[in-house]
Design a protein around this motif. Structure first.
Motif, PDB file in Angstrom:
ATOM      1  N   GLN A 260      14.971  24.914 -33.928  1.00 10.71           N
ATOM      2  CA  GLN A 260      15.979  23.946 -34.697  1.00 10.71           C
ATOM      3  C   GLN A 260      16.035  22.720 -33.900  1.00 10.71           C
ATOM      4  OE1 GLN A 260      19.436  26.394 -35.163  1.00 10.71           O
ATOM      5  NE2 GLN A 260      19.164  26.145 -37.448  1.00 10.71           N
ATOM      6  N   SER A 287      16.221  30.643 -41.817  1.00  8.89           N
ATOM      7  CA  SER A 287      16.014  30.226 -40.592  1.00  8.89           C
ATOM      8  C   SER A 287      16.946  28.977 -40.245  1.00  8.89           C
ATOM      9  CB  SER A 287      14.273  29.838 -40.565  1.00  8.89           C
ATOM     10  OG  SER A 287      14.245  28.752 -41.382  1.00  8.89           O
ATOM     11  N   ARG A 439      20.057  38.698 -35.852  1.00  9.07           N
ATOM     12  CA  ARG A 439      19.559  39.212 -37.303  1.00  9.07           C
ATOM     13  C   ARG A 439      19.003  40.676 -37.094  1.00  9.07           C
ATOM     14  NH1 ARG A 439      18.686  34.293 -40.506  1.00  9.07           N
ATOM     15  NH2 ARG A 439      20.920  33.601 -40.242  1.00  9.07           N
ATOM     16  N   ASP A 541      23.405  31.873 -51.109  1.00 12.95           N
ATOM     17  CA  ASP A 541      23.899  32.768 -49.846  1.00 12.95           C
ATOM     18  C   ASP A 541      24.720  33.718 -50.577  1.00 12.95           C
ATOM     19  OD1 ASP A 541      23.492  33.367 -47.401  1.00 12.95           O
ATOM     20  OD2 ASP A 541      24.115  31.473 -46.858  1.00 12.95           O
TER      21      ASP A 541
HETATM   22  P1  ADP Z   1      17.668  28.477 -44.923  1.00 13.07           P
HETATM   23  O1  ADP Z   1      16.681  28.154 -44.021  1.00 13.07           O
HETATM   24  O2  ADP Z   1      17.225  29.759 -45.644  1.00 13.07           O
HETATM   25  O3  ADP Z   1      18.012  27.291 -45.813  1.00 13.07           O
HETATM   26  P2  ADP Z   1      20.345  28.302 -43.919  1.00 13.07           P
HETATM   27  O4  ADP Z   1      20.206  27.097 -43.729  1.00 13.07           O
HETATM   28  O5  ADP Z   1      20.969  28.781 -45.148  1.00 13.07           O
HETATM   29  O6  ADP Z   1      19.038  28.902 -44.240  1.00 13.07           O
HETATM   30  O7  ADP Z   1      20.757  29.389 -42.831  1.00 13.07           O
HETATM   31  C1  ADP Z   1      21.046  30.728 -42.913  1.00 13.07           C
HETATM   32  C2  ADP Z   1      22.265  31.320 -42.218  1.00 13.07           C
HETATM   33  O8  ADP Z   1      22.103  31.171 -40.892  1.00 13.07           O
HETATM   34  C3  ADP Z   1      23.608  30.348 -42.509  1.00 13.07           C
HETATM   35  O9  ADP Z   1      24.489  31.223 -42.746  1.00 13.07           O
HETATM   36  C4  ADP Z   1      23.662  29.477 -41.306  1.00 13.07           C
HETATM   37  O10 ADP Z   1      25.053  29.380 -41.007  1.00 13.07           O
HETATM   38  C5  ADP Z   1      23.061  30.495 -40.346  1.00 13.07           C
HETATM   39  N1  ADP Z   1      22.767  29.677 -38.972  1.00 13.07           N
HETATM   40  C6  ADP Z   1      21.833  28.499 -39.085  1.00 13.07           C
HETATM   41  N2  ADP Z   1      21.503  28.365 -37.631  1.00 13.07           N
HETATM   42  C7  ADP Z   1      21.961  29.217 -36.967  1.00 13.07           C
HETATM   43  C8  ADP Z   1      21.984  29.361 -35.791  1.00 13.07           C
HETATM   44  N3  ADP Z   1      21.273  28.516 -34.782  1.00 13.07           N
HETATM   45  N4  ADP Z   1      22.647  30.590 -35.003  1.00 13.07           N
HETATM   46  C9  ADP Z   1      23.055  31.276 -35.752  1.00 13.07           C
HETATM   47  N5  ADP Z   1      23.354  31.212 -37.218  1.00 13.07           N
HETATM   48  C10 ADP Z   1      22.653  30.179 -37.637  1.00 13.07           C
END
Ligand code: ADP
Ligand code: MG
Length: 685
Positions: A260, A287, A439, A541
């Motif tokens: 990220q 992700s 995860r 979600d």
């Molecule tokens: P996608 O890439 O599928 O859009 P999301 O942005 O919805 O995924 O993120 C999925 C979940 O992971 C969310 O609940 C978010 O809050 C959590 N999340 C995102 N970044 C992190 C991180 N660095 N550490 C832990 N959890 C995270």
């Protein structure tokens, strides 16, 4: 307008000699509606026939042309085939077997009259037989081609007729000026355009000709993508550079992952330029793309601009809105939502806030880009679940403004690198290749559908423990009504078992609001099981949904299964994916599903899927509106895309307006493959 020289090729098939409404209708089933479609309706292989005086062991498995005299008919009882015994030139008995049309067979093969038959000679017990032979009057026997290209067919059109039609289409093809770089052409030993097409029709195995034909299709695609990029980049954008004062206040319950952090750096780097960003963010479901989007949007806000986030559905828009609002409220950033559902005063308030700049971030469906929606200073557009939108939409967004905003497109579709170039060739690509920590990997099981009852029992235990689940029914037919019926039937069964209120159902035939309602009641936990065809919402979600059951799993592409599986891997708890497979599954089908058990790596799965099923399937052509390739095979794509990309770049570097002789020829190529929207760009730009 299409260059005149191509008009004969784009005539409707009915304009061709010998094509009436009946044949036109049959051809339409194969998508062949114009002369050019016929000219590009290419043979897939060749039948080789051998003239033989008599049957022999050496000829087994070959397509033979054989003179025979029928001497006895044995009618089939019930479902048994009708069998006609015939003697060949040496008096051997050949059994001619017909599983249908026995009346026709008897008429074609009167007892005692010499006939010539053609078909594959097989051994059946100690007999020689030909199943469904072609039957020819001896006088016409010399007409049978020894080598005959084989075409994809549809009911009502024989191979011979299809070949004639294809050649009729080809007759309309003029000689065209060359668009391929001369040195490349020479190096590859490729024939000219028309000659190449003609060669493939006469010998489908002619590798050079075939490759050239594929190359043209790929070249048109790459060139169109580069033109898109050129247009998007020609206009100056607004450099946006934040000072960190807002993001510093952001309270996140976790650390950014390395991936990220890397991609947000790439995005910030782009946004600081006065060239508008054109970046694709790829990352598996879960992700953490939303957070990256938020950081990018805050960067724009810090720099005094607005940001807009486009989501494919109402419900996903609402979920994003809730997430963003939660995070932004505390730091003084104003977020609003606009979808088809905001009406009256609420809508007016949003429009005003956008126009006067009091709204910083807007989330919503395509409503956020309707003509009357005016932004004070739109600096960044984020498109979530980009694969649900087409190329043309990307184009529209970047074309509108005087100083185009930066564009960040996000997708969870793990597209292999080679294909990224074909679909998103005009974009820079960032990849999140790391999942947030903590995860638990999704456990994947492959189970025979004969164990359906056990699986339903397991589902019962899962629900009793407070869990929720998705139940996915496959797209069986290419027809939504049939699929909907299958899903309805499954929902009925589950309702019988778990109660009507516990089981929700969404399918492709339902209207938006109705679908949203079902989805919302699942997201809120009111329903325990959501039965769906593949239409279930992307990106939404549902933390308690930790089980997904996919029926007829072998009918799905691996990448598609991977995405479905991603629906449940979002929390920190354990989750499970059950792939129910048909009991008649073949060996390769089994190996494919086994791969799902082995890896959770979306990119690896995508590469494998590309190898197994070809690009059209992966890109989910039908859903996304992206154009797949009709002619180029996956191997062609892998080999020729880099070549075509280089060639197209070179051409545009020298002649960005496609005005030179070669540029004009390249325009013809764009028209041939219906990338004419790209030509339109040239004129308007
Ligand atoms: P996608 O890439 O599928 O859009 P999301 O942005 O919805 O995924 O993120 C999925 C979940 O992971 C969310 O609940 C978010 O809050 C959590 N999340 C995102 N970044 C992190 C991180 N660095 N550490 C832990 N959890 C995270
Ligand atoms: Mg998402």
């Amino acid at each position: 307008m299409r260059p005149e020289i191509l008009n004969p090729l784009f005539a409707e098939v009915e304009a061709l000699k010998g094509v009436g409404p009946g044949i036109a209708k049959s051809l339409a089933r194969l998508g062949l509606t114009r002369a050019i479609d016929l000219a590009y309706h290419l043979p897939t292989g060749t039948i080789e026939r051998i003239h033989a005086a008599a049957a022999s062991g050496a000829l087994l498995g070959r397509i033979v042309i054989l003179a025979v005299t029928p001497y006895e008919v044995r009618a089939g009882a019930g479902r048994a085939p009708t069998r006609i015994f015939a003697a060949d030139g040496e008096g051997n008995t050949i059994t001619l077997t017909f599983f249908n049309n026995p009346g026709w067979a008897r008429k074609q093969l009167p007892l005692g009259e010499p006939r010539v038959v053609s078909g594959r000679l097989d051994a059946w017990g100690d007999e020689w037989q030909i199943v469904h032979p072609d039957v020819i009057e001896p006088a016409a026997a010399t007409d049978i081609a020894i080598r005959e290209p084989v075409y994809p067919l549809t009911e009502g059109i024989s191979n011979k007729r299809m070949r004639e039609l294809a050649l009729t289409g080809l007759e309309r093809a003029p000689e065209l000026a060359e668009w391929i770089e001369p040195s490349l052409l020479a190096q590859q030993h490729w024939p000219a355009w028309r000659a190449a097409l003609a060669m493939v029709h006469s010998d489908p195995a002619e590798a050079n000709a075939r490759k050239r034909v594929s190359y043209d299709e790929i070249f048109a695609n790459q060139l169109a993508l580069l033109l898109l990029r050129q247009v998007a980049r020609r206009k100056r954008g607004v450099p946006l550079q934040g000072d960190g004062r807002i993001t510093a206040k952001l309270k996140l319950p976790y650390q950014l992952t390395g991936a990220q952090r890397r991609v947000i750096d790439e995005i910030r780097g782009d946004m600081a330029q006065d060239r508008p960003m054109l970046r694709l963010l790829q990352g598996d479901v879960g992700s953490g793309k939303t957070l990256v989007a938020l950081l990018a949007m805050l960067e724009a806000v810090e720099a005094g601009a607005q940001a807009a986030m486009l989501a494919p559905t109402e419900i996903l828009s609402r979920q994003h809105f809730a997430t963003l609002q939660r995070q932004c409220e505390a730091i003084g950033v104003r977020v609003a939502i606009l979808t088809g559902r905001e009406k009256g005063r609420a809508r007016e308030a949003v429009l005003m806030g956008l126009a006067d700049g009091s709204i910083d971030i807007l989330v919503g469906t395509h409503a956020i880009f309707q003509a009357h929606v005016a932004y004070h200073r739109l600096g960044l557009i984020v498109i979530d679940e980009q694969h649900r939108f087409g190329v043309s939409q990307r184009l529209l967004l970047s074309e509108k403004a005087e100083r185009p905003p930066h564009l960040l497109a996000m997708t969870a579709t793990p597209i292999p690198r080679t294909l990224t170039l074909t679909v998103y060739g005009e974009m820079d690509v960032s990849r999140i290749d790391e999942m947030p920590p903590g995860r638990t990997p999704i456990e994947t099981l492959v189970i025979s559908d004969q164990k359906l009852a056990d699986v339903i029992e397991g589902l019962g235990r899962h629900l009793a423990a407070g869990g929720q689940a998705y139940w996915v029914c496959p797209l069986v037919e290419e027809s939504e009504s049939v699929d909907a019926a299958a899903a309805e039937e499954r929902a009925a069964l589950l309702r019988q078992r778990f109660g009507t209120g516990k089981v929700g159902l969404v399918h492709g035939r339902m209207k938006g609001p109705e679908k949203d309602g079902v989805m919302a009641s699942f997201a809120s936990g009111d329903t325990g099981v959501l039965v769906a065809t593949t239409v279930i919402e992307v990106g939404v979600d549902v933390p308690n949904a930790t089980l997904i059951i996919v029926e007829g799993a072998e009918r799905f592409g691996l990448a598609q299964l991977h995405q479905l599986r991603g629906r449940v891997g979002r929390g920190s708890g354990a989750s499970r994916c059950i792939l129910l497979r048909g009991s008649t599954l073949s060996e390769t089908g089994r190996a494919r599903l086994a791969l799902m058990r082995e890896t959770n790596d979306g990119f690896r799965i995508a590469e494998e899927d590309l190898r197994l099923r070809g690009p059209g399937e992966i890109l989910g052509t039908r859903q996304s509106g992206e154009q797949g390739f009709k002619i180029a095979t996956p191997e062609d794509v892998a080999e020729l895309v880099p070549m075509a990309m280089g060639d197209a770049r070179l051409l545009l570097d020298r002649d960005g307006g496609l005005a030179s002789e070669r540029g004009q020829a390249a325009r013809l190529c764009l028209y041939l493959f219906e990338r004419d929207a790209a030509v339109g760009l040239l004129r308007s730009g």
